[in-house]
Design an enzyme around this catalytic site. Structure first.
Site, PDB file in Angstrom:
ATOM      1  N   LYS A 198      37.757 -51.067 -10.626  1.00 28.28           N
ATOM      2  CA  LYS A 198      36.437 -51.369 -11.200  1.00 28.28           C
ATOM      3  C   LYS A 198      36.095 -52.849 -11.107  1.00 28.28           C
ATOM      4  O   LYS A 198      36.960 -53.698 -10.907  1.00 28.28           O
ATOM      5  CB  LYS A 198      36.349 -50.824 -12.630  1.00 28.28           C
ATOM      6  CG  LYS A 198      36.119 -49.301 -12.601  1.00 28.28           C
ATOM      7  CD  LYS A 198      35.811 -48.686 -13.933  1.00 28.28           C
ATOM      8  CE  LYS A 198      35.490 -47.184 -13.703  1.00 28.28           C
ATOM      9  NZ  LYS A 198      35.471 -46.417 -14.925  1.00 28.28           N
ATOM     10  N   ARG A 213      43.103 -42.202 -14.006  1.00 22.83           N
ATOM     11  CA  ARG A 213      42.252 -41.748 -12.895  1.00 22.83           C
ATOM     12  C   ARG A 213      42.204 -42.864 -11.861  1.00 22.83           C
ATOM     13  O   ARG A 213      41.709 -43.955 -12.165  1.00 22.83           O
ATOM     14  CB  ARG A 213      40.854 -41.446 -13.443  1.00 22.83           C
ATOM     15  CG  ARG A 213      39.822 -40.999 -12.412  1.00 22.83           C
ATOM     16  CD  ARG A 213      38.473 -40.815 -13.119  1.00 22.83           C
ATOM     17  NE  ARG A 213      37.441 -40.357 -12.195  1.00 22.83           N
ATOM     18  CZ  ARG A 213      36.774 -41.161 -11.376  1.00 22.83           C
ATOM     19  NH1 ARG A 213      37.019 -42.462 -11.347  1.00 22.83           N
ATOM     20  NH2 ARG A 213      35.843 -40.660 -10.571  1.00 22.83           N
TER      21      ARG A 213
HETATM   22  N1  PMM Z   1      34.396 -43.679 -13.898  1.00 25.04           N
HETATM   23  C1  PMM Z   1      33.749 -43.342 -12.788  1.00 25.04           C
HETATM   24  C2  PMM Z   1      33.542 -41.986 -12.462  1.00 25.04           C
HETATM   25  N2  PMM Z   1      34.025 -41.005 -13.250  1.00 25.04           N
HETATM   26  N3  PMM Z   1      35.202 -40.346 -15.162  1.00 25.04           N
HETATM   27  C3  PMM Z   1      35.850 -40.667 -16.286  1.00 25.04           C
HETATM   28  N4  PMM Z   1      36.331 -39.692 -17.086  1.00 25.04           N
HETATM   29  N5  PMM Z   1      36.040 -41.968 -16.665  1.00 25.04           N
HETATM   30  C4  PMM Z   1      35.570 -43.001 -15.931  1.00 25.04           C
HETATM   31  O1  PMM Z   1      35.727 -44.172 -16.342  1.00 25.04           O
HETATM   32  C5  PMM Z   1      34.878 -42.700 -14.719  1.00 25.04           C
HETATM   33  C6  PMM Z   1      34.707 -41.334 -14.368  1.00 25.04           C
HETATM   34  C7  PMM Z   1      33.215 -44.408 -11.888  1.00 25.04           C
HETATM   35  O2  PMM Z   1      34.170 -44.800 -10.961  1.00 25.04           O
HETATM   36  P1  PMM Z   1      34.233 -44.230  -9.440  1.00 25.04           P
HETATM   37  O3  PMM Z   1      32.909 -44.538  -8.804  1.00 25.04           O
HETATM   38  O4  PMM Z   1      35.379 -44.924  -8.836  1.00 25.04           O
HETATM   39  O5  PMM Z   1      34.486 -42.771  -9.469  1.00 25.04           O
END
Ligand code: PMM
Length: 275
Positions: A215, A254
């Protein structure tokens, strides 16, 4: 959490089937490529794979449900058929429902049930786990909504309201997972404060998901002068946070690149276990 526990922090690999996600946008937009990437994530150490069709990067505009379904369902269906445990990253009840029908095991709703009034109903009827992330508003304007009196106490209080609403909709307590939502209506400074207080989030008493991978606040920390470190140079920092999250009792991290985080969570589990 049924089969979704391993006596250690789990590792969730990410597939964004989008043209515009901040770290992997455009790479997995084609279903075949996305499916192959899902298999690679598992081979690389992911315990489960999170499939999303809508970018939530700051400033992102929404796509319509038909486009989201078109991106997500073939990928969920193919990976689930190969036995890959899937969570679906969606704010739409219809996408959640069709993904569960296609074999997904978990709903990952970054809005924590706040974007679509039908989401809690789908989760309640399905009996499947639901990730409730702390969320204030859609990505287009979320970074204009970062005022907190005390970011940890306020995020926890707002999460409690989301948990209460989920209960009222009939979702079983042991199907809830919480997530502080790093970067969602939060400045870089606020993300660090949240990370310093992961124990307070774990103390809510629900499995805790932490999603720091690549991030922006990591790019800012590692900046070279004015230039943020590009996303592919944020891996080591991501693994450091996977380690810290696991040490503070996170249920799952994640991440975009599972291999090093998969090792890190095993190191933490070994250190936390008795001889
Ligand atoms: N962040 C992103 C997308 N999905 N889901 C959860 N549960 N928590 C998060 O912080 C989260 C998410 C954005 O990041 P990406 O674009 O790398 O998927």
């Amino acid at each position: 959490m049924g089969g979704l526990s391993a006596g250690r922090c789990l590792v969730m690999g990410v597939i964004n089937v989008t043209p515009d996600s901040f770290s992997d946008g455009g790479k997995w937009l084609d279903a075949k490529t996305a499916i192959a990437h899902g298999v690679d994530l598992v081979d690389g150490g992911a315990d489960l794979v999170d499939v999303g069709g809508e970018s939530t990067r700051p400033g992102a505009l929404r796509i319509d449900a038909a486009e989201e379904l078109r991106r997500v369902i073939p990928v969920v269906k193919a990976l689930a058929a190969q036995g890959v445990p899937i969570s679906v990253d969606t704010m739409r009840a219809t996408v959640a429902q069709q993904s569960l029908d296609a074999g997904a095991l978990i709903i990952n709703d970054v809005s924590g049930g706040r974007a679509d009034p039908d989401m809690f109903g789908v989760a309640a009827r399905s009996g499947k786990p639901l990730v409730l992330m702390h969320w204030r508003e859609h990505s287009r304007a979320m970074q204009n909504n970062t005022h907190y009196d005390d970011v940890v106490a306020d995020v926890i209080a707002e999460l409690r309201l989301q948990i209460e609403a989920a209960h009222e909709a009939g979702i079983a307590d042991d199907n809830l997972i919480v997530d502080p939502g790093l970067g969602f209506s939060k400045t870089g400074e606020q993300n660090w404060t949240v990370l310093r207080h992961l124990d307070a989030f774990a103390g809510l008493g629900y499995p805790l998901l932490v999603a720091a991978s690549r991030k922006r606040f990591l790019g800012e920390l590692l900046a070279d002068g004015e230039a943020f470190r590009p996303t592919d140079g944020r891996e080591a920092a991501t693994v450091a946070l996977s380690t810290i999250a696991a040490e503070h009792g996170a249920w799952c991290v994640r991440v975009h690149e599972p291999a090093a985080s998969a090792d890190a969570v095993r190191v933490v589990a070994r250190l936390r276990s008795e001889d």
